[in-house]
Design a protein around this motif. Structure first.
Motif, PDB file in Angstrom:
ATOM      1  N   ARG A  76      -2.690  -4.714  11.473  1.00  0.00           N
ATOM      2  CA  ARG A  76      -2.036  -3.486  11.126  1.00  0.00           C
ATOM      3  C   ARG A  76      -0.981  -3.292  12.434  1.00  0.00           C
ATOM      4  NH1 ARG A  76      -4.421   2.020   8.809  1.00  0.00           N
ATOM      5  NH2 ARG A  76      -4.760   0.595   7.261  1.00  0.00           N
ATOM      6  N   ARG A  77      -1.103  -3.186  13.578  1.00  0.00           N
ATOM      7  CA  ARG A  77      -0.392  -3.228  14.739  1.00  0.00           C
ATOM      8  C   ARG A  77       0.692  -4.255  14.300  1.00  0.00           C
ATOM      9  NH1 ARG A  77       0.890  -5.665  18.962  1.00  0.00           N
ATOM     10  NH2 ARG A  77      -0.941  -7.077  18.938  1.00  0.00           N
ATOM     11  N   ILE A  78       0.494  -5.526  14.092  1.00  0.00           N
ATOM     12  CA  ILE A  78       1.348  -6.505  14.188  1.00  0.00           C
ATOM     13  C   ILE A  78       2.227  -6.359  12.927  1.00  0.00           C
ATOM     14  CG2 ILE A  78       1.632  -9.130  13.639  1.00  0.00           C
ATOM     15  CD1 ILE A  78      -0.939  -9.297  15.374  1.00  0.00           C
ATOM     16  N   ALA A  79       1.586  -5.983  11.781  1.00  0.00           N
ATOM     17  CA  ALA A  79       2.508  -5.789  10.677  1.00  0.00           C
ATOM     18  C   ALA A  79       3.634  -4.507  10.875  1.00  0.00           C
ATOM     19  CB  ALA A  79       1.706  -5.346   9.440  1.00  0.00           C
ATOM     20  N   GLU A  80       3.176  -3.577  11.650  1.00  0.00           N
ATOM     21  CA  GLU A  80       4.140  -2.457  11.810  1.00  0.00           C
ATOM     22  C   GLU A  80       5.451  -2.833  12.847  1.00  0.00           C
ATOM     23  OE1 GLU A  80       1.345   0.494  13.124  1.00  0.00           O
ATOM     24  OE2 GLU A  80       0.739   1.304  11.446  1.00  0.00           O
ATOM     25  N   GLN A  81       5.289  -3.825  13.362  1.00  0.00           N
ATOM     26  CA  GLN A  81       6.521  -4.322  14.398  1.00  0.00           C
ATOM     27  C   GLN A  81       7.610  -4.880  13.381  1.00  0.00           C
ATOM     28  OE1 GLN A  81       5.067  -7.502  16.950  1.00  0.00           O
ATOM     29  NE2 GLN A  81       3.375  -6.079  17.717  1.00  0.00           N
ATOM     30  N   LYS A  82       8.877  -4.361  13.876  1.00  0.00           N
ATOM     31  CA  LYS A  82       9.995  -4.678  12.842  1.00  0.00           C
ATOM     32  C   LYS A  82       9.952  -6.140  12.562  1.00  0.00           C
ATOM     33  CE  LYS A  82      15.083  -3.996  12.759  1.00  0.00           C
ATOM     34  NZ  LYS A  82      15.939  -3.401  13.510  1.00  0.00           N
ATOM     35  N   GLU A  83       9.897  -6.769  13.644  1.00  0.00           N
ATOM     36  CA  GLU A  83       9.986  -8.393  13.670  1.00  0.00           C
ATOM     37  C   GLU A  83       9.277  -9.008  12.923  1.00  0.00           C
ATOM     38  OE1 GLU A  83       8.389  -7.286  17.792  1.00  0.00           O
ATOM     39  OE2 GLU A  83      10.139  -6.620  16.536  1.00  0.00           O
ATOM     40  N   SER A  84       8.064  -8.672  12.415  1.00  0.00           N
ATOM     41  CA  SER A  84       6.947  -9.103  11.753  1.00  0.00           C
ATOM     42  C   SER A  84       7.489  -9.378  10.355  1.00  0.00           C
ATOM     43  CB  SER A  84       5.728  -8.321  11.551  1.00  0.00           C
ATOM     44  OG  SER A  84       5.796  -7.226  10.837  1.00  0.00           O
ATOM     45  N   LYS A  85       8.348  -8.446   9.711  1.00  0.00           N
ATOM     46  CA  LYS A  85       9.138  -8.587   8.473  1.00  0.00           C
ATOM     47  C   LYS A  85       7.964  -8.198   7.372  1.00  0.00           C
ATOM     48  CE  LYS A  85      12.931 -11.223   9.925  1.00  0.00           C
ATOM     49  NZ  LYS A  85      13.586 -12.331  10.084  1.00  0.00           N
ATOM     50  N   TYR A  86       7.056  -7.435   7.654  1.00  0.00           N
ATOM     51  CA  TYR A  86       6.054  -7.325   6.713  1.00  0.00           C
ATOM     52  C   TYR A  86       6.415  -6.891   5.184  1.00  0.00           C
ATOM     53  CZ  TYR A  86       1.796  -5.174   4.374  1.00  0.00           C
ATOM     54  OH  TYR A  86       0.691  -4.980   3.614  1.00  0.00           O
ATOM     55  N   LYS A  87       5.819  -7.418   4.226  1.00  0.00           N
ATOM     56  CA  LYS A  87       6.112  -7.085   2.921  1.00  0.00           C
ATOM     57  C   LYS A  87       4.976  -7.530   1.812  1.00  0.00           C
ATOM     58  CE  LYS A  87       9.128 -10.733   1.525  1.00  0.00           C
ATOM     59  NZ  LYS A  87      10.427 -10.953   1.005  1.00  0.00           N
ATOM     60  N   ASN A  88       5.142  -6.694   0.619  1.00  0.00           N
ATOM     61  CA  ASN A  88       3.972  -7.201  -0.408  1.00  0.00           C
ATOM     62  C   ASN A  88       4.878  -8.015  -1.272  1.00  0.00           C
ATOM     63  OD1 ASN A  88       1.705  -6.026   0.766  1.00  0.00           O
ATOM     64  ND2 ASN A  88       2.399  -4.151  -0.290  1.00  0.00           N
ATOM     65  N   ALA A  89       4.248  -9.115  -1.805  1.00  0.00           N
ATOM     66  CA  ALA A  89       4.722  -9.842  -3.100  1.00  0.00           C
ATOM     67  C   ALA A  89       4.732  -9.050  -4.140  1.00  0.00           C
ATOM     68  CB  ALA A  89       4.135 -11.108  -2.924  1.00  0.00           C
ATOM     69  N   ASP A  90       5.417  -9.348  -5.439  1.00  0.00           N
ATOM     70  CA  ASP A  90       5.159  -8.668  -6.646  1.00  0.00           C
ATOM     71  C   ASP A  90       3.976  -8.955  -7.483  1.00  0.00           C
ATOM     72  OD1 ASP A  90       6.061 -11.208  -7.050  1.00  0.00           O
ATOM     73  OD2 ASP A  90       7.286 -10.892  -8.603  1.00  0.00           O
TER      74      ASP A  90
END
Length: 172
Positions: free
Chosen positions: A138-152
């Motif tokens: 979760r910490r890594i996903a919250e970083q802007k540079e990780s560009k976390y997103k869900n697919a469709d």
């Protein structure tokens, strides 16, 4: 889909390959699984629900090599606490864990070794589920540079697509 005995693999490996393929990620992890069955023969929609029973979406983010190690260690910590989970499945890389839960060796293909950030696919549960289980992920996903997103699509939908493309039914 029909998977012959020569092509059979553990279902978790197939699911991680499906997520990697669908998202065009460099690597994929199908988290923790209690189901380690090899899959072969006719595979139905009902089977897909058995192997991927949750409504998790496929997520992606871009991580460094060190962050990929931390993610694997985060999965492993929970695996150690919860004995029903037997395996962590990988596609696109290999990871050897030490008994104490640290990454002993992370082996990336040549094409990824020099990349600063690599695209990883995994079920959305590990970030989106309201829990404190997977703090590093979760910490890594919250970083802007990780560009976390869900697919469709959900993990199950992606698995069904992968099976139908890779192992089409032979109607002859």
């Amino acid at each position: 889909a029909f998977i012959d005995e020569n092509s059979s693999e553990e279902c978790g490996i197939l699911i991680s390959r499906a997520m990697k393929s669908y998202t065009k990620s460099d690597v994929a992890i199908f988290g923790l699984s209690a189901k380690t069955n090899k899959i072969n023969g006719s595979v139905t929609i009902k089977d897909a629900y058995y192997y991927a029973p949750h409504e998790d979406y496929v997520s992606t983010m871009e991580v460094t090599h060190e962050e990929l190690k931390l993610i694997n260690e985060d999965f492993y910590k929970y695996k150690k606490k919860n004995a029903k989970y037997k395996k962590i499945y990988w596609s696109g890389f290999a990871c050897e864990m030490a008994k104490k839960g640290k990454v002993k060796e992370l082996t990336l293909p040549e094409r990824l070794r020099s990349k600063e950030r690599i695209k990883i696919a995994f079920p959305s549960y590990y970030v989106d589920y309201p829990t404190i289980k997977f703090l590093e992920i979760r910490r890594i996903a919250e970083q802007k540079e990780s560009k976390y997103k869900n697919a469709d699509k959900t993990v199950r939908e992606v698995f069904e697509i992968y099976l139908s493309e890779k192992f089409p039914l032979d109607n002859h």
